[in-house]
Design an enzyme around this catalytic site. Sequence first.
Site, PDB file in Angstrom:
ATOM      1  N   ALA A   1      -5.027  -1.940 -31.733  1.00 14.86           N
ATOM      2  CA  ALA A   1      -4.360  -0.868 -30.987  1.00 14.86           C
ATOM      3  C   ALA A   1      -3.631   0.043 -31.963  1.00 14.86           C
ATOM      4  O   ALA A   1      -2.923  -0.422 -32.862  1.00 14.86           O
ATOM      5  CB  ALA A   1      -3.360  -1.451 -29.985  1.00 14.86           C
ATOM      6  N   LYS A   2      -3.808   1.341 -31.787  1.00 20.82           N
ATOM      7  CA  LYS A   2      -3.103   2.309 -32.627  1.00 20.82           C
ATOM      8  C   LYS A   2      -1.766   2.593 -31.942  1.00 20.82           C
ATOM      9  O   LYS A   2      -1.594   3.605 -31.247  1.00 20.82           O
ATOM     10  CB  LYS A   2      -3.936   3.579 -32.803  1.00 20.82           C
ATOM     11  CG  LYS A   2      -3.421   4.523 -33.892  1.00 20.82           C
ATOM     12  CD  LYS A   2      -4.414   5.660 -34.093  1.00 20.82           C
ATOM     13  CE  LYS A   2      -3.907   6.696 -35.105  1.00 20.82           C
ATOM     14  NZ  LYS A   2      -3.837   6.153 -36.470  1.00 20.82           N
ATOM     15  N   ALA A   3      -0.836   1.659 -32.117  1.00 25.62           N
ATOM     16  CA  ALA A   3       0.450   1.700 -31.427  1.00 25.62           C
ATOM     17  C   ALA A   3       1.538   2.238 -32.346  1.00 25.62           C
ATOM     18  O   ALA A   3       1.531   1.991 -33.555  1.00 25.62           O
ATOM     19  CB  ALA A   3       0.828   0.305 -30.935  1.00 25.62           C
TER      20      ALA A   3
END
Length: 323
Positions: free
Chosen positions: A161-163
């Site tokens: 996830a590109k969090a």
Amino acid sequence: MSRDLYPEVQWIWMNGRLVEFEKATVHVMTHALHYGSGVFEGIRCYKTRQGSAVFRLAEHLKRLRNSAKIYRMEMPFSDAELRQATLETIHANEFDACYIRPLVYRGLGPMGVNPLKAPVEISIAVWPWGRYLGEDAIERGVDACVSSWRRAAPSTFPATAKATGNYLNAQLIKMEAIGNGYAEGIGLDIHGNVSEGSGENIFLVKDGVLVTPPVASSLLSGITRDAVLKLAAELGIPVREQLVPRGMLYTCEEMFFTGTAVEIAPIRSVDRLPVGDGIPGEITRRLIAEFQRIVTGEVPDRHGWLTPVEVSAEVSVRQEAVS
């Protein structure tokens, strides 16, 4: 000060409408500010021979939705709506080329770690942004170091996830590198194998084979990384995804970072040891050249990677000044 940093930006898309730059704000009690509850993308729009076009927009929006899914954030707009919003935002700001930042975040809601009662909001900002590691990075390469900070284990923060919160680790890697005189840092995974840069994937050339760490090494599955894997196969360059021990960083012939911001950036040294001859190598230069030919429209878009910036005449762009 913000206007000085982004003088060309006039409009930002927020929750379904275009808002004047100065009025694109959030409340100080926004959940994402306190707990890092957001996911985002970095995308580029290129000025091609055929007009402005966004690179791999569909793939970026798919990853954005998957990142939101992992964090149980139900997005209030479809991918088709976000695609149109992206094109409208570029068009409204009259940019031929720009960087694009969609952000999905938890807005103003009850305070506390539990995010589920905070509303999910979306913004899209665009601005001119040159090469992330410097305009001469492609020609000269950059100096990198191995960071003392490790990438988080997959059982802690999901690197898939590109969090927003994940980038606190990236900031530590980046600040340490800059403080020690390097352009970028390289993070290792919890087992001591190579993971990625603070905001980029990494490739090496060893004995004529292009090598990159697997996604299991706590790295984000990069969209530019995927493009390079495809281009290498087309160019007849052998490719291998494998665990990369730290020592290989010092004995490979070539090395480069990939990512939306850096594109393809050669690495000329690691921990002050030269990579190969200390200049961008042949395989690196071949991949850069082919990538640039595609994103500038010099060759046909055989992969369907470019989305033209065409705003339908039927679409009414709502430019609303928020009082």
